[in-house]
Design a protein around this motif. Structure first.
Motif, PDB file in Angstrom:
ATOM      1  N   LEU A 181      51.523  32.579  70.682  1.00 43.50           N
ATOM      2  CA  LEU A 181      52.163  31.716  71.693  1.00 43.50           C
ATOM      3  C   LEU A 181      51.376  31.718  73.000  1.00 43.50           C
ATOM      4  N   LEU A 182      50.989  32.909  73.442  1.00 40.68           N
ATOM      5  CA  LEU A 182      50.274  32.990  74.716  1.00 40.68           C
ATOM      6  C   LEU A 182      48.917  32.299  74.631  1.00 40.68           C
ATOM      7  N   ARG A 183      48.261  32.439  73.489  1.00 40.06           N
ATOM      8  CA  ARG A 183      46.966  31.746  73.337  1.00 40.06           C
ATOM      9  C   ARG A 183      47.196  30.239  73.329  1.00 40.06           C
ATOM     10  N   TRP A 184      48.208  29.823  72.573  1.00 42.62           N
ATOM     11  CA  TRP A 184      48.487  28.390  72.423  1.00 42.62           C
ATOM     12  C   TRP A 184      48.836  27.750  73.765  1.00 42.62           C
ATOM     13  N   LEU A 185      49.541  28.508  74.570  1.00 41.30           N
ATOM     14  CA  LEU A 185      49.964  27.970  75.868  1.00 41.30           C
ATOM     15  C   LEU A 185      48.943  28.248  76.975  1.00 41.30           C
ATOM     16  N   GLY A 186      47.829  28.829  76.615  1.00 43.53           N
ATOM     17  CA  GLY A 186      46.768  29.075  77.597  1.00 43.53           C
ATOM     18  C   GLY A 186      47.087  30.192  78.566  1.00 43.53           C
TER      19      GLY A 186
ATOM     20  N   ALA B  84      58.263  31.080  80.138  1.00 46.12           N
ATOM     21  CA  ALA B  84      59.663  31.019  79.706  1.00 46.12           C
ATOM     22  C   ALA B  84      59.767  30.359  78.334  1.00 46.12           C
ATOM     23  N   LEU B  85      58.942  29.362  78.119  1.00 42.90           N
ATOM     24  CA  LEU B  85      58.956  28.665  76.824  1.00 42.90           C
ATOM     25  C   LEU B  85      58.490  29.602  75.708  1.00 42.90           C
ATOM     26  N   ALA B  86      57.461  30.385  76.017  1.00 42.88           N
ATOM     27  CA  ALA B  86      56.990  31.366  75.027  1.00 42.88           C
ATOM     28  C   ALA B  86      58.121  32.335  74.695  1.00 42.88           C
ATOM     29  N   GLY B  87      58.868  32.743  75.736  1.00 40.69           N
ATOM     30  CA  GLY B  87      60.008  33.629  75.511  1.00 40.69           C
ATOM     31  C   GLY B  87      61.062  32.979  74.631  1.00 40.69           C
ATOM     32  N   ALA B  88      61.265  31.673  74.846  1.00 36.27           N
ATOM     33  CA  ALA B  88      62.277  30.963  74.055  1.00 36.27           C
ATOM     34  C   ALA B  88      61.844  30.855  72.585  1.00 36.27           C
ATOM     35  N   LEU B  89      60.551  30.889  72.340  1.00 37.80           N
ATOM     36  CA  LEU B  89      60.065  30.669  70.972  1.00 37.80           C
ATOM     37  C   LEU B  89      59.744  31.956  70.219  1.00 37.80           C
TER      38      LEU B  89
ATOM     39  N   HIS C 118      61.425  34.332  69.076  1.00 35.85           N
ATOM     40  CA  HIS C 118      62.265  34.707  67.929  1.00 35.85           C
ATOM     41  C   HIS C 118      62.400  33.564  66.922  1.00 35.85           C
ATOM     42  N   ASP C 119      61.518  32.595  67.050  1.00 37.49           N
ATOM     43  CA  ASP C 119      61.473  31.486  66.097  1.00 37.49           C
ATOM     44  C   ASP C 119      62.842  30.821  65.932  1.00 37.49           C
ATOM     45  N   PRO C 120      63.381  30.244  66.998  1.00 35.09           N
ATOM     46  CA  PRO C 120      64.746  29.702  66.918  1.00 35.09           C
ATOM     47  C   PRO C 120      64.819  28.450  66.049  1.00 35.09           C
ATOM     48  N   GLN C 121      65.968  28.290  65.413  1.00 32.86           N
ATOM     49  CA  GLN C 121      66.168  27.064  64.622  1.00 32.86           C
ATOM     50  C   GLN C 121      66.586  25.910  65.524  1.00 32.86           C
ATOM     51  N   LEU C 122      67.266  26.278  66.613  1.00 33.58           N
ATOM     52  CA  LEU C 122      67.716  25.252  67.560  1.00 33.58           C
ATOM     53  C   LEU C 122      67.198  25.596  68.958  1.00 33.58           C
ATOM     54  N   LEU C 123      66.372  24.719  69.479  1.00 34.16           N
ATOM     55  CA  LEU C 123      65.784  24.933  70.797  1.00 34.16           C
ATOM     56  C   LEU C 123      66.453  23.969  71.784  1.00 34.16           C
ATOM     57  N   ILE C 124      67.090  24.538  72.810  1.00 36.87           N
ATOM     58  CA  ILE C 124      67.782  23.697  73.797  1.00 36.87           C
ATOM     59  C   ILE C 124      67.039  23.796  75.117  1.00 36.87           C
ATOM     60  N   LEU C 125      66.593  22.669  75.617  1.00 29.84           N
ATOM     61  CA  LEU C 125      65.815  22.680  76.869  1.00 29.84           C
ATOM     62  C   LEU C 125      66.453  21.758  77.894  1.00 29.84           C
ATOM     63  N   ASP C 126      66.700  22.337  79.065  1.00 25.46           N
ATOM     64  CA  ASP C 126      67.288  21.552  80.147  1.00 25.46           C
ATOM     65  C   ASP C 126      66.170  21.158  81.109  1.00 25.46           C
TER      66      ASP C 126
END
Lengths: 519, 253
Positions: free
Chosen positions: B119-124, B145-150, B152-160
């Motif tokens: 994730l960190l590599r992908w997000l630079g 924060a997005l890396a943190g959200a991902l 645990h490999d969530p099935q449902l990602l909610i972004l405000d």
């Protein structure tokens, strides 16, 4: 008179308004604010009645204080002690001014000269530090002045001059640190240095306890010895601090000159550089301080371990908190030395009192840390939307508060338990009880907020702060009595503490309800 | 197939003010759903209730069949919530932040470690992994924060409002990431005021106003409903929410 916009007076009024609001903000809502004003007024009147009036009566027949080497040395020591205590506060404020920028960007982007911004900010700091010391000195001095020594009121003016000098010195120290060790380290080192400076006189005064009676003498006997030394009979200017305190015009003018001069020179020298330093301090984070060797991973599949690790990291990276804990450790040093020396010499008479003091220190440090780990949370929503039980997270936060206390006390408690098992056991029990009490109080009466706000919002409420302190004293009393072998007597404060804790307890549902109401 | 999110009769009031009013909506598994609405329409309140951060006054919420109210822990395990203000700790590094979040979700280290690096590599952010977040730009914080959200490999990602305050490059990176998650089978729900993003990315769009769902469907379905075949999402949005009735004379000179 209305000061023109942009003038020094106008800016000072703005600063003082913000300072006043920050001070009253600590007490929370309007009702609490009024309560704090009443409590402060009661404190002032109480101090006047208990200390000011008796001293006024006692001193009314004293014609004048003789200017001798002894009295001069005492006067100089008073000024020096006040200066170090104030320097501790102004140094911390100077470091804060560089990092906790608040409205500095706004002010620096305005046409007002940075030198003026700096002068006003530090004048406001001086006023707030002066208010603290003035609140203690004025109610005592006032009756003395009314009852025959009006010139002694000059001491209040001298106090303000000392504050000005301490502000200038604090500013110079912070700027020097900034130059020497760079913006990243200045914050931590500055806060720690402020704590050490604040405790310096206490440590010097306690040198006898730290090094042993044979090697050093008490502060007062040192002053006595110095005053008898012929070299001190003719030290030029030694009597001036005392003369200034007593209101002699020339020394008083000199005090004004020195205090105002140090303040003005510091502002003159640093004013232009302050904006640049503040910008550098803000930019220091841009490179991002490297927390540890990049690439080392410590993943754990446990919410407890992850939260504990996170909290310990945040404690270690909070310079103000580290300084606060360090200060308590510094104050505890003499106590620790006394305890261990007495225990080594099997002088068990002093030890019960020391065990009680240890328990009190433990409750104080645990209270400070638990307040931060439990209530100061920058990402409460992250914790709320995690599948981990709230109880687990809370336990981890409590553990994070308790661990540093255990590390701090272990070097005293373990040898004590080995040298005098009963006293050691009593101290361990007392410390455990007081730490548990402090942790529970902070869990039950938590008041969530952002970590950055917590230096301004030290406590949740007067009730809880006072209750925590009182319970700490009651548990300390129980510890002392228990250590002295008076187990029956120890039960009285122990039961009192238990009742107090039970009265202040809250269920999980009540905590959740309070948190919902607060959010 | 189980719906990713099923909301029935959801209500929430703050004091006397109704924030969400008997709202019902369904988000299918594997789709990108854009929840739109004017300021104060109840979008964030709805999503906060889905994430288990707020208790509704009434109604039910199911996430992949887990009842959010009856079994919040089971639902939270499959959800990631990323608000507009990144939930970060200034004095932690991105790597330490991911260690913490992975611990909260109980992700085993052997899974979390390579995932964090990926994730960190992908997000630079890999080169910044040892730096504290306090010096990060808004975009870097948002990505952390997005890396943190991902993690645990969530099935449902909610972004405000995931794109608020991001520059074009970072915004593109976030959009690509969301699309990649959807292509990988995850479900994404996002709120945004940038209607072009919703128009281009969303499989389905929900429009909420005064706490009620006023329209729901694909862009074509919304067009059919308003009878405007070539209308942009902005036109449809303004028409459905009454936003195009703002008096012109109120505009400042």
């Amino acid at each position: 008179m209305i000061a023109p916009a942009g003038s020094t007076l106008w800016l000072l009024r703005h600063e003082m308004r913000l300072t006043w609001r920050r001070m009253t903000e600590r007490r929370g809502r309007r009702r609490g604010r009024f309560a704090s004003i009443w409590i402060t007024a009661a404190f002032l009147v109480g101090l006047m009645l208990i200390a000011g009036l008796p001293l006024g009566f006692a001193l009314r027949r004293v014609h004048e204080i003789p200017i001798t080497p002894l009295s001069s040395l005492i006067g100089a020591a008073i000024v020096l002690i006040a200066f170090t205590l104030m320097l501790s506060q102004t140094l911390a404020a100077a470091v804060d001014a560089l990092y906790e920028r608040a409205d500095l960007d706004l002010l620096f982007s305005s046409p007002i000269a940075p030198r003026r911004v700096l002068a006003v900010r530090f004048l406001a700091v001086s006023f707030s530090v002066f208010a603290l010391f003035g609140m203690i000195v004025t109610p005592i001095l006032l009756p003395i002045a009314v009852m025959g020594h009006p010139t002694w009121l000059a001491a209040v003016l001298v106090l303000f001059c000392i504050v000005l000098a301490a502000s200038g010195a604090g500013l110079l120290l912070a700027a020097t640190l900034f130059r020497l060790i760079g913006p990243r380290r200045t914050r931590t080192v500055g806060q720690v240095l402020a704590a050490v400076v604040g405790a310096a006189f206490f440590l010097i005064a306690q040198a006898r306890n730290i090094l042993g009676g044979a090697k050093t003498a008490s502060l007062f006997s040192t002053i006595m010895q110095m005053s008898a030394d012929p070299r001190f009979q003719h030290v030029p200017g030694l009597s001036w601090p005392l003369r200034a305190l007593l209101g002699e015009p020339l020394p008083l003018l000199a005090a004004i000159g020195v205090g105002g001069g140090v303040f003005l020179i510091a502002n003159q020298v640093l004013g232009a550089r302050f904006a640049a330093d503040a910008a550098a301090a803000a930019g220091a984070g841009a490179g991002g301080p490297r927390a540890r060797a990049a690439g080392r991973m410590r993943f754990v599949a446990s919410a407890f371990a992850a939260t504990l690790s996170k909290e310990l990291r945040l404690i270690a990276r909070d310079p103000a908190l580290v300084a606060q804990v360090l200060l308590r450790v510094l104050y505890m040093l003499p106590l620790g030395f006394v305890i261990l020396r007495q225990a080594g010499q099997a002088q068990t008479l002093v030890l019960p009192g020391s065990a009680a003091a240890l328990s009190l220190v433990a409750s104080q440090v645990a209270g400070s840390l638990a307040w931060i780990t439990i209530s100061a949370e920058d990402a409460p929503d992250l914790l709320s939307c995690a599948p981990a039980p709230t109880r687990t997270l809370r336990q981890a936060k409590v553990a994070a508060a308790v661990l540093p206390v255990a590390v701090m006390l272990a070097p005293v408690l373990i040898p004590l338990a080995v040298l005098t098992p009963w006293i050691g056991l009593s101290a361990i029990l007392g410390c455990t009880a007081s730490v548990a009490m402090a942790a529970m109080m902070n869990v039950w009466w938590q008041k969530p907020g952002k970590r950055a706000d917590f230096r301004r919002r030290r406590s949740s409420s007067w009730l809880v702060t006072i209750a925590e302190l009182l319970l700490g004293f009651v548990i300390a009393a129980a510890t002392g009595l228990f250590a002295a072998g008076l187990i029956g007597w120890a039960l009285i404060p122990a039961v009192l503490a238990l009742v107090g804790v039970l009265m202040l307890s809250r269920s999980d549902a009540q905590i959740a309800q309070a948190l919902r109401a607060a959010s | 197939m189980t719906d990713a999110l099923s909301i029935r009769g959801l209500s929430k009031t703050f004091g006397g003010k109704v924030a969400v009013d008997n709202l019902s909506l369904t988000v299918r598994a594997g789709e990108l759903y854009a929840l739109l609405g004017p300021n104060g329409a109840g979008k964030t309140t709805t999503l906060r209730m889905v994430a288990g951060l707020l208790k509704p006054n009434g109604g039910e919420i199911q996430v992949f069949g887990h009842d959010v109210l009856a079994d919040p822990a089971a639902a939270k395990r499959v959800i990631a919530w990323a608000p507009d203000e990144p939930m970060l700790y200034d004095r932690l590094t991105p790597l330490e932040y991911l260690e913490f979040v992975a611990g909260l979700w109980g992700v085993p280290p052997e899974i979390a470690m390579p995932k964090a690096e990926e994730l960190l590599r992908w997000l630079g952010l890999w080169d910044n992994r040892g730096e504290r977040c306090e010096g990060f730009s808004r975009g870097m914080k948002q990505k952390t924060a997005l890396a943190g959200a991902l993690i645990h490999d969530p099935q449902l990602l909610i972004l405000d409002e995931p794109l608020t305050g991001l520059d074009a490059a970072v915004a593109r990176q976030v959009k690509d990431l969301l699309q990649a998650r959807v292509n990988g089978g995850a479900t994404v729900i996002l709120t945004t005021h940038i209607l072009e993003v919703a128009e281009r990315m969303a499989d389905r769009i929900g429009i909420i106003q005064h706490g009620r769902l006023v329209a729901d469907g694909t862009l074509d379905e919304l067009r059919a409903r308003t009878g405007e075949g070539q209308a942009t999402l902005e036109d449809l949005f303004l028409e459905l929410t009454g936003g195009d009735e703002a008096p012109a004379e109120s505009l400042p000179a």
